[in-house]
Design a protein around this motif. Structure first.
Motif, PDB file in Angstrom:
ATOM      1  N   VAL A  30       0.833  -1.004  -0.058  1.00 22.59           N
ATOM      2  CA  VAL A  30      -0.016  -0.054  -0.047  1.00 22.59           C
ATOM      3  C   VAL A  30       0.813   1.167  -0.090  1.00 22.59           C
ATOM      4  O   VAL A  30       1.701   1.186   0.811  1.00 22.59           O
ATOM      5  N   CYS A  35       0.457   9.864   5.139  1.00 21.46           N
ATOM      6  CA  CYS A  35      -0.040   8.884   6.262  1.00 21.46           C
ATOM      7  C   CYS A  35      -1.280   9.370   6.907  1.00 21.46           C
ATOM      8  O   CYS A  35      -1.730   8.966   7.899  1.00 21.46           O
ATOM      9  N   LEU A  38      -4.191   7.272   6.150  1.00 21.79           N
ATOM     10  CA  LEU A  38      -3.967   5.873   6.416  1.00 21.79           C
ATOM     11  C   LEU A  38      -3.704   5.625   7.918  1.00 21.79           C
ATOM     12  O   LEU A  38      -4.248   4.389   8.294  1.00 21.79           O
ATOM     13  N   LEU A  55       6.573   6.552   0.519  1.00 16.52           N
ATOM     14  CA  LEU A  55       6.897   7.468  -0.879  1.00 16.52           C
ATOM     15  C   LEU A  55       7.416   8.724  -0.310  1.00 16.52           C
ATOM     16  O   LEU A  55       8.115   9.698  -0.936  1.00 16.52           O
ATOM     17  N   GLY A 111      -0.223  16.223   4.810  1.00 13.35           N
ATOM     18  CA  GLY A 111      -1.217  15.660   3.750  1.00 13.35           C
ATOM     19  C   GLY A 111      -0.725  16.238   2.451  1.00 13.35           C
ATOM     20  O   GLY A 111      -0.245  17.202   2.048  1.00 13.35           O
ATOM     21  N   ASN A 116      -4.751  12.826  -1.338  1.00 11.64           N
ATOM     22  CA  ASN A 116      -6.418  13.389  -1.526  1.00 11.64           C
ATOM     23  C   ASN A 116      -7.031  12.658  -2.672  1.00 11.64           C
ATOM     24  O   ASN A 116      -7.960  12.170  -2.621  1.00 11.64           O
ATOM     25  N   ASP A 125     -11.149  17.571  -0.254  1.00 10.86           N
ATOM     26  CA  ASP A 125     -11.441  19.161  -0.829  1.00 10.86           C
ATOM     27  C   ASP A 125     -10.765  19.764  -2.021  1.00 10.86           C
ATOM     28  O   ASP A 125     -11.110  20.621  -2.381  1.00 10.86           O
ATOM     29  N   ARG A 162      -7.055   3.639 -11.198  1.00 13.25           N
ATOM     30  CA  ARG A 162      -5.532   3.166 -10.683  1.00 13.25           C
ATOM     31  C   ARG A 162      -5.211   1.897 -10.465  1.00 13.25           C
ATOM     32  O   ARG A 162      -6.107   1.441  -9.721  1.00 13.25           O
ATOM     33  N   GLN A 191     -10.714  21.974  10.460  1.00 15.51           N
ATOM     34  CA  GLN A 191     -10.860  20.470  10.922  1.00 15.51           C
ATOM     35  C   GLN A 191     -12.070  19.890  10.878  1.00 15.51           C
ATOM     36  O   GLN A 191     -12.502  19.337  11.907  1.00 15.51           O
ATOM     37  N   ALA A 192     -12.718  20.625   9.754  1.00 15.64           N
ATOM     38  CA  ALA A 192     -13.890  20.015   9.638  1.00 15.64           C
ATOM     39  C   ALA A 192     -14.146  19.372   8.316  1.00 15.64           C
ATOM     40  O   ALA A 192     -13.659  19.812   7.340  1.00 15.64           O
TER      41      ALA A 192
END
Ligand SMILES: Cc1cc2nc3c(=O)[nH]c(=O)nc-3n(C[C@H](O)[C@H](O)[C@H](O)COP(=O)(O)OP(=O)(O)OC[C@H]3O[C@@H](n4cnc5c(N)ncnc54)[C@H](O)[C@@H]3O)c2cc1C
Length: 273
Positions: A30, A35, A38, A55, A111, A116, A125, A162, A191-192
């Motif tokens: 994976v 992360c 994950l 990665l 992130g 994403n 987003d 993919r 944070q929403a």
């Protein structure tokens, strides 16, 4: 139940080529970038995987560049890097706006845009931005590279084209001619997870993409056609028929329809000449 981290294995390739060879030899590996998604799955014990391909140190996948008129954003570019990039600020300000509203600084530092895209949440987003901008996802395996239009990348709820031996290496975004607009509606400012998220570009043929109102991020061609004809109220009526929101823990379908139509009206008035 939480996954015991001692049972997990992390493979750390030195180069992108090594990473692709490892993935070809074991397609169950994976890929792991920042992360941030994950880790949540590991923590909740919902991830049925034990070997991960790290990665994070593959610097060539982190670059953001302008190639002719094409903005090329490496899959490992973090939200912080996107916010700071002069190329993204100039060519795709709506992506900067979306990156600013993702998580908090910790999530923005770790992130990645590739994470994403690959995570394929309908609430991601950056995804409406990439859909409205008519981006292309660049996938690479040991067999070579292929380019998939963003509109063809998702095949259903959390599924993509993919293949297991492919990595997302970049996303390519053509030069945008019109005015760009982004708006996220969530429970609070930071944070929403989005209840509704919209990105749009206004030119002769307006483009509108919306997240959290269907199984994947959606473009709304009938609404776009109504906008091109100049009638925002026709477009808003068409839009509520064209989206497929659901009731879930974050919101109701009814609320999402009403808010999405309001966002469309706001897009239209904010971008009026
Ligand atoms: C507290 C918190 C707040 C958050 N807030 C938001 C928010 O406001 N908006 C939002 O959209 N998201 C949010 N997220 C989700 C997450 O941060 C983003 O989706 C992020 O972009 C994931 O990137 P990552 O690099 O951490 O991905 P990872 O967790 O490393 O990976 C996610 C998935 O993508 C795959 N993957 C990663 N990179 C590649 C690649 N190059 N090629 C192929 N597959 C790949 C992985 O195998 C995995 O399936 C939040 C998460 C947390 C924990």
């Amino acid at each position: 139940m939480r996954t015991a981290t001692s049972a997990l294995e992390l493979v750390r390739p030195r180069t992108v080529k090594d990473a692709l060879v490892l993935l070809r030899e074991d397609p169950r590996l994976v890929p792991l970038a920042g992360c941030t998604d994950l880790y949540v799955a590991v923590n909740f014990g919902t991830l049925n995987a034990s070997r991960f391909l790290d990665l994070w140190t593959l610097e060539p996948l982190r670059r953001i560049s302008l190639q002719g008129d094409m903005l090329v954003i490496g899959a490992l570019a973090s939200y912080t890097e996107i916010i700071k990039s002069r190329h993204v600020r100039k060519q795709l300000p709506m992506l900067v706006e979306s990156a600013r509203q993702i998580g908090g600084p910790q999530i923005q530092n770790r992130g990645t845009i590739g994470g994403n895209i690959a995570n394929a949440s309908p609430a991601g987003d950056t995804l409406p931005v990439l859909a409205a901008a008519q981006a292309t996802v660049v996938l690479r395996s040991t067999g070579g590279e292929r380019r998939v239009p963003f509109a063809a990348f998702y095949t259903g709820y959390r599924t993509t084209v993919r293949k297991p031996d492919e990595l997302i290496v970049a996303v390519e975004v053509p030069m945008q001619q019109g005015r760009q607009w982004f708006r996220k509606v969530g429970t609070r400012a930071a944070q929403a997870i989005s209840k509704v998220v919209m990105a749009a570009v206004r030119d002769d043929r307006p483009r509108v993409a919306i997240g959290s109102v269907g199984p994947t991020v959606l473009r709304v061609p009938r609404t776009e056609a109504a906008l091109a004809n100049g009638s925002i109220e026709d477009a808003a009526r068409t839009l509520v028929e064209e989206i497929q929101p659901i009731d879930d823990a974050r919101s109701t379908a009814e609320y999402r329809r009403a808010v999405t139509a309001n966002l469309l009206r706001r897009f239209w008035s904010d971008t009026a000449a």
